[in-house]
Design a protein around this motif. Structure first.
Motif, PDB file in Angstrom:
ATOM      1  N   PRO A  54      35.264  37.505  42.872  1.00  0.00           N
ATOM      2  CA  PRO A  54      36.310  37.127  43.816  1.00  0.00           C
ATOM      3  C   PRO A  54      37.707  37.518  43.317  1.00  0.00           C
ATOM      4  O   PRO A  54      37.959  37.489  42.111  1.00  0.00           O
ATOM      5  CB  PRO A  54      36.165  35.607  43.900  1.00  0.00           C
ATOM      6  N   LEU A  55      38.557  37.900  44.248  1.00  0.00           N
ATOM      7  CA  LEU A  55      39.938  38.273  43.920  1.00  0.00           C
ATOM      8  C   LEU A  55      40.672  37.108  43.283  1.00  0.00           C
ATOM      9  O   LEU A  55      41.517  37.268  42.418  1.00  0.00           O
ATOM     10  CB  LEU A  55      40.682  38.668  45.203  1.00  0.00           C
ATOM     11  N   CYS A  56      40.349  35.894  43.762  1.00  0.00           N
ATOM     12  CA  CYS A  56      40.984  34.687  43.245  1.00  0.00           C
ATOM     13  C   CYS A  56      39.883  33.680  42.926  1.00  0.00           C
ATOM     14  O   CYS A  56      38.893  33.606  43.642  1.00  0.00           O
ATOM     15  CB  CYS A  56      41.941  34.104  44.283  1.00  0.00           C
ATOM     16  N   GLN A  57      40.084  32.924  41.837  1.00  0.00           N
ATOM     17  CA  GLN A  57      39.071  31.915  41.479  1.00  0.00           C
ATOM     18  C   GLN A  57      38.986  30.815  42.527  1.00  0.00           C
ATOM     19  O   GLN A  57      37.954  30.162  42.672  1.00  0.00           O
ATOM     20  CB  GLN A  57      39.355  31.337  40.091  1.00  0.00           C
ATOM     21  N   ARG A  96      33.670  29.946  43.667  1.00  0.00           N
ATOM     22  CA  ARG A  96      33.842  28.568  43.200  1.00  0.00           C
ATOM     23  C   ARG A  96      33.540  27.581  44.313  1.00  0.00           C
ATOM     24  O   ARG A  96      33.947  27.779  45.457  1.00  0.00           O
ATOM     25  CB  ARG A  96      35.283  28.344  42.700  1.00  0.00           C
TER      26      ARG A  96
ATOM     27  N   ALA B  54      35.851  30.061  38.682  1.00  0.00           N
ATOM     28  CA  ALA B  54      34.730  30.205  39.626  1.00  0.00           C
ATOM     29  C   ALA B  54      33.456  30.235  38.787  1.00  0.00           C
ATOM     30  O   ALA B  54      33.520  30.294  37.565  1.00  0.00           O
ATOM     31  CB  ALA B  54      34.883  31.491  40.424  1.00  0.00           C
ATOM     32  N   ALA B  64      35.511  34.358  37.604  1.00  0.00           N
ATOM     33  CA  ALA B  64      36.911  34.612  37.927  1.00  0.00           C
ATOM     34  C   ALA B  64      37.747  33.393  37.532  1.00  0.00           C
ATOM     35  O   ALA B  64      37.355  32.262  37.767  1.00  0.00           O
ATOM     36  CB  ALA B  64      37.046  34.884  39.417  1.00  0.00           C
ATOM     37  N   ALA B 117      42.310  36.865  39.464  1.00  0.00           N
ATOM     38  CA  ALA B 117      41.288  36.167  38.687  1.00  0.00           C
ATOM     39  C   ALA B 117      40.174  37.056  38.161  1.00  0.00           C
ATOM     40  O   ALA B 117      39.596  36.773  37.113  1.00  0.00           O
ATOM     41  CB  ALA B 117      40.698  35.043  39.532  1.00  0.00           C
TER      42      ALA B 117
END
Lengths: 272, 164
Positions: A54-57, A96, B54, B64, B117
């Motif tokens: 993912p680009l962001c957690q 997440r 994540a 991430a 991330a």
């Protein structure tokens, strides 16, 4: 009849893409950015794409806006299909789980990233259109509603928006997409501000007066100079969109919602 | 390099340990302290990274990972410094109170890029859960990072890169 499986597969694919693939409108803007952390930000979407990371957690709480044609027949309730899609995607990919079952007392992680938030609107025709936002907590915390006096006018609205972004914008991963909902009731205004975030940056309100206000706000917010990551370089906002609705003679609800610099969203259309 | 020597706006690359911890973990630490119980970890000399990763893909060190909004945890900052934390890492502007707290304790606040991330996870060389495993993504982790990008957002004299 629209098969649940058809919707499920299309929605799943779109949610994965929104999480791991940079939105093209944004990629162009980031490519031009040369301020602090620019190397890492550019490296990020290359790695995400190559490794399905993912680009962001913060892979968000997914919020759906469903436009259901009145002649459309669904195999099962749409909310059920959408929750299934979210659960499957978030389990299959290293995303997440960010949703807790009770907001106040237990706050126990549901470990499925569900329930998703689903808004249903019935429209004419036989088409099913599903728009969604992958909404991180940092940007969601900037959501705000103000019940203004009915005589407040444009300047007070602008003041409210500019003050809010000036004070809090740096917390929500700028550059931001700013959605404004004006009118309706309190809840309607907030919903409109979210719907505004499903628009493409270049779209403008069909009413030229609101379109002008969108442009003015965009310029004023960019003059704040918050920039990428709040570090003062590059744009502060990508775009501002307004959605409006009739309201009561005594009210003028104004809501603000923002999306973070990744603006993860998607759209799925299924013909019935 | 000592944290006192860092200046607001300075960009650095950090290699070493970070203690990953966010809202719920800090709330629990506060409850431990209020009850006079022994903490499950030692924070002396540590740097706290406000983050919740994540899930870890198979065969990888960590999933991430990136910063979460620091300002939400401003009320716990004094507690962290009292426990020996020398710096915090997160994203975004912090309150006036947080700036004053940094000045008072001569500690710093760094920001690291948000929404990056996947790239940041590549700079994490090892990771292990230290405490509160039941909190899932909000558990406390210890990670070892290499060349981790940081910008000094509040320095030990209370200078900040953000407009007050």
């Amino acid at each position: 009849m629209i098969r649940a499986h058809t919707v499920l597969e299309k929605v799943k694919k779109a949610i994965v893409e929104a999480n791991v693939k940079i939105n093209e409108e944004i990629r162009e803007i980031i490519e031009e950015y040369e301020g602090p952390f620019s190397d890492i930000i550019k490296e990020n979407y290359r790695i995400s794409k190559e490794e399905n990371l993912p680009l962001c957690q913060d892979t968000g709480m997914v919020e759906f806006f469903v436009f259901l044609g009145h002649k459309t027949v669904l195999e099962e309730p749409i909310e059920q299909t959408l929750n299934k899609a979210v659960e499957e995607v978030y389990r299959e990919y290293p995303f997440r789980f960010s949703v807790v079952s009770d907001p106040l007392f237990d706050r126990i992680n549901t470990e499925t990233n569900t329930p998703a938030v689903v808004h249903l609107f019935q429209v004419e025709g036989n088409k099913l259109e599903i728009r969604f936002l992958v909404k991180g907590g940092g940007s969601e915390n900037l959501s705000v509603l103000r019940m203004m006096n009915p005589t407040s006018g444009i300047d007070r609205i602008k003041e409210f928006v500019v003050e809010h972004i000036k004070e809090h914008g740096a917390k929500a991963c700028p550059p931001l997409h700013v959605g404004i909902g004006i009118g309706g009731t309190a809840d309607k205004a907030v919903l409109l501000s979210k719907l505004a975030l499903t628009r493409d940056f270049k779209e403008r309100n069909e009413d030229p007066r609101y379109a002008e206000l969108e442009r003015e706000l965009e310029n004023e917010l960019n003059l704040l100079g918050i920039g990428f990551q709040g570090l003062g370089k590059g744009k502060t906002v990508y775009s501002v969109h307004i959605e409006h609705f009739p309201t009561h003679i005594a009210t003028l609800p104004v809501a603000i919602s923002v999306d973070c610099y990744l603006c993860r969203k998607g759209k799925v259309i299924v013909e019935g | 390099m000592k944290v006192e020597e860092l200046k607001a706006g300075q960009e650095i690359r950090y290699s070493g340990k970070l203690i990953v911890m966010r809202d719920q973990a800090q709330k629990r630490l506060k409850e431990f302290l209020e009850k006079g119980e022994k903490l499950p970890l030692n924070l002396e000399g540590q740097i706290v990274f406000y983050a919740g990763p994540a899930r870890t893909p198979q065969g990888k060190v960590i999933g991430a990972i990136g910063p979460t909004t620091s300002a939400r945890m401003d009320d716990y900052l004094e507690m962290l410094f009292r426990l020996g934390v020398v710096a915090t890492v997160g994203k975004g502007k912090r309150s006036k109170k947080a700036i004053d707290t940094c000045r008072k304790w001569k500690r710093v606040y760094f920001i690291t890029p948000s929404g990056a991330a996947a790239a940041l996870s590549k700079r994490v060389k090892s990771a292990r859960v230290l405490a509160f495993e039941d909190l899932g993504p909000e558990a406390i982790y210890e990670i070892e990072v290499e060349e981790f990008p940081l910008v000094v957002a509040i320095d030990s004299e209370g200078n900040t890169i953000f407009e007050e």
